[in-house]
Motif scaffolding. Structure first.
Motif, PDB file in Angstrom:
ATOM      1  N   GLU A   1      -2.641  19.906 119.389  1.00  0.00           N
ATOM      2  CA  GLU A   1      -1.915  18.942 120.221  1.00  0.00           C
ATOM      3  C   GLU A   1      -2.855  17.870 120.768  1.00  0.00           C
ATOM      4  OE1 GLU A   1      -3.412  22.135 122.961  1.00  0.00           O
ATOM      5  OE2 GLU A   1      -2.467  22.045 120.986  1.00  0.00           O
ATOM      6  N   LYS A   2      -4.155  18.179 120.861  1.00  0.00           N
ATOM      7  CA  LYS A   2      -5.112  17.203 121.372  1.00  0.00           C
ATOM      8  C   LYS A   2      -5.523  16.199 120.300  1.00  0.00           C
ATOM      9  CE  LYS A   2      -6.983  20.110 125.050  1.00  0.00           C
ATOM     10  NZ  LYS A   2      -6.557  19.223 126.149  1.00  0.00           N
TER      11      LYS A   2
ATOM     12  N   VAL B   1     -13.766  13.510 131.283  1.00  0.00           N
ATOM     13  CA  VAL B   1     -12.300  13.503 131.360  1.00  0.00           C
ATOM     14  C   VAL B   1     -11.655  14.333 130.254  1.00  0.00           C
ATOM     15  CG1 VAL B   1     -12.169  11.293 132.560  1.00  0.00           C
ATOM     16  CG2 VAL B   1     -12.143  11.335 130.051  1.00  0.00           C
ATOM     17  N   GLY B   2     -12.451  14.863 129.334  1.00  0.00           N
ATOM     18  CA  GLY B   2     -11.937  15.802 128.346  1.00  0.00           C
ATOM     19  C   GLY B   2     -11.017  15.237 127.294  1.00  0.00           C
ATOM     20  N   LYS B   3     -11.055  13.924 127.060  1.00  0.00           N
ATOM     21  CA  LYS B   3     -10.152  13.321 126.075  1.00  0.00           C
ATOM     22  C   LYS B   3     -10.622  13.537 124.641  1.00  0.00           C
ATOM     23  CE  LYS B   3      -7.859   9.651 128.644  1.00  0.00           C
ATOM     24  NZ  LYS B   3      -7.563   8.203 128.709  1.00  0.00           N
ATOM     25  N   LYS B   4     -11.926  13.711 124.468  1.00  0.00           N
ATOM     26  CA  LYS B   4     -12.489  13.902 123.142  1.00  0.00           C
ATOM     27  C   LYS B   4     -13.300  15.193 123.106  1.00  0.00           C
ATOM     28  CE  LYS B   4     -12.739   9.090 121.486  1.00  0.00           C
ATOM     29  NZ  LYS B   4     -11.729   8.530 122.369  1.00  0.00           N
TER      30      LYS B   4
ATOM     31  N   THR C   1      -6.693  13.994 130.758  1.00  0.00           N
ATOM     32  CA  THR C   1      -6.890  14.457 129.395  1.00  0.00           C
ATOM     33  C   THR C   1      -5.639  14.212 128.582  1.00  0.00           C
ATOM     34  OG1 THR C   1      -6.109  16.696 129.816  1.00  0.00           O
ATOM     35  CG2 THR C   1      -8.431  16.263 130.245  1.00  0.00           C
ATOM     36  N   VAL C   2      -5.756  14.459 127.272  1.00  0.00           N
ATOM     37  CA  VAL C   2      -4.637  14.184 126.383  1.00  0.00           C
ATOM     38  C   VAL C   2      -3.426  15.058 126.707  1.00  0.00           C
ATOM     39  CG1 VAL C   2      -3.879  14.190 123.980  1.00  0.00           C
ATOM     40  CG2 VAL C   2      -6.193  13.444 124.551  1.00  0.00           C
TER      41      VAL C   2
END
Length: 475
Positions: A74-75, A184-187, A200-201
């Motif tokens: 999902e990310k 921020v944990g997006k990648k 985050t995503v």
């Protein structure tokens, strides 16, 4: 200016001739290659993980992105890595596409090991795909152990390809890697504090500590860069080559048309969270770039952050700058078509280039990425995707801004790469966001179709003399 450009402060080389580049006469008709300085390089760019696939083949081994997308599909916009297994492993076709575009150069990641005939390769040693084995062993770039391992890796590829590849980039977008991956944990590896989960995503962090880890990762990135550059300059095969680093600044326009003054230093704001460099590390970092790579996409408004939340530390917050989509009069920056991923503001491109010239003693600059992303949604068809007139307009505006920066502002820009040659895997956006000059039909055997933007770029490059004709060599 972007936080990322702060990393340039101690690594840029000596200033060049202040007179600036020599440009042909001001164009009286449409802009083309012919209006840029003699020997100026034009190319396209890709990254190994985004175009090659083959994640389960040969001895490659998984990277943090393979595990990230497989474990948390999902990310990655629903993709779990299976689609990437057969993705774009077509060497001859890609060379032909670049020849069709009349490009001089091609930016790629080192895991793409072939050397393109008559195309100048610009090789990026690290483009975010940390080996998962090192992540498991000691935490990857969270550990100083990565510095020694990265140097050994860089030494190996320099020895293998230094005789043929003369242009190198150590790291792609270190600020994005540190911020998006560890704040921020997006990648991948998707680390952040629980309070950052809304950024985050999909609203969760995979461990981490925002406001701390990004600085540690940046520290190790810089030291790894310095070690790789030292190894490059000691490499006999690499003599006559150049090495740099690629940053990704946005341009900031003032939110309320006033310059917000802030006398605080990074040391004062970050304090004990900021790792310290030793005297030896500082010495290696100084002048550790023969050129500066710039990846430019968009701009934003900025506003001084009056009341930072000290209970929820973040890398971005420490700059005391808020990023705003609109200014105080509710006016958006530039323009943003309905399907656009980012706002279009070509004037910011020129301003970034002039800022780097003025702030960092006029270093050589190469535009390593510049491009337009779009999400077509339910209208994502070959017919719609190849009629990318917004991307054509984006390229026209940004090439003009770059021309003005070079020929009017006398910025020492020597090359330009469009992102990207092909539609590809756009990290947490999966395959839904398209940046390519060629449309990839994911529903029909990954067939390639030239877009309107590709035709424009080909025509733009058909005018004027290619560097290969000037240098009389095989590049």
């Amino acid at each position: 200016m972007s936080i990322g450009l702060l990393l340039l402060l101690i690594i840029v080389g000596s200033p060049v001739n202040a007179d600036g580049p020599v440009c042909p006469p001001t164009p009286s008709n449409k802009l083309s290659r012919a209006h840029f300085p003699e020997g100026f390089l034009f190319g396209t760019a890709t990254a190994a993980y985004q175009v090659e696939g083959a994640v389960n083949e040969t001895c490659r081994g998984p990277s943090v992105w393979d595990i990230y997308c497989k474990k948390y599909p999902e990310k990655c916009n629903g993709d779990n890595g299976t689609q990437a297994v057969e993705f774009f492993y077509r060497y001859k076709e890609d060379v032909q596409l670049m020849k069709n575009l009349n490009t001089d150069a091609f930016r790629l990641s080192i895991s793409w090991t072939r050397i393109f005939p008559r195309i100048i390769p610009f090789v990026t040693v690290f483009h975010w795909d940390t080996p998962q084995s090192l992540e498991n062993e000691y935490g990857g770039f969270l550990s100083a152990n990565i510095v020694k391992d990265f140097r050994e890796y860089a030494e190996y590829v320099f020895q293998e390809y230094g005789g043929k590849v003369k242009h190198w980039i150590t790291f792609n977008e270190p600020w994005v890697f540190a911020h998006a991956g560890y704040d921020v944990g997006k990648k991948a590896p998707g680390r952040c504090s629980p309070y950052a989960k809304e950024r985050t995503v999909k609203g969760e962090c995979l461990g981490g500590r925002s406001g701390y880890e990004a600085y540690l990762v940046s520290h190790n990135l810089l030291n790894a860069h310095a070690e790789a550059v030292e190894a490059f300059r000691q490499c006999e095969k690499c003599k006559g080559g150049k090495i740099g680093i690629a940053h990704s600044p946005a341009w900031f326009e003032p939110h309320d048309f006033k310059d917000a003054q802030n006398g605080a230093t990074v040391d004062h704001i970050v304090g004990h969270r900021l790792p310290k460099f030793t005297t030896e590390q500082k010495a290696k970092l100084r002048n550790s770039a023969d050129f500066v790579g710039i990846n430019y996409y968009t701009s934003t408004f900025s506003n001084h952050m009056e009341k930072p939340n000290h209970a929820e530390l973040r890398f971005k917050q420490d700059s005391l700058v808020e990023w705003k989509d609109k200014n105080i009069n509710e006016v958006s920056i530039g323009s943003k078509p309905a399907t656009a991923e980012l706002a279009v503001y070509s004037r910011g491109f020129r301003k970034v280039l002039k800022y780097v010239k003025d702030k960092y003693a006029n270093p050589e600059i190469i535009i390593m990425e510049n491009g337009y992303g779009e999400k077509l949604g339910d209208n994502d068809t070959v017919a719609v995707g190849t009629a990318d007139y917004n991307r054509e307009t984006y390229l026209k505006r940004h090439l003009l801004s770059m021309y003005e920066a070079i020929c009017e502002d006398k910025v020492n820009v020597t090359g330009y790469f469009v992102w990207s040659l092909l539609d590809n895997f756009e990290w947490q956006e999966g395959f839904k966001t398209r940046f390519g000059l060629y449309y990839i039909d994911f529903k029909n055997n990954l067939t390639r179709h030239e877009k309107v933007s590709g035709k424009y770029y080909r025509e733009f490059l058909s005018q004027g003399v290619r560097p290969s004709a000037i240098k009389k060599d095989e590049l």
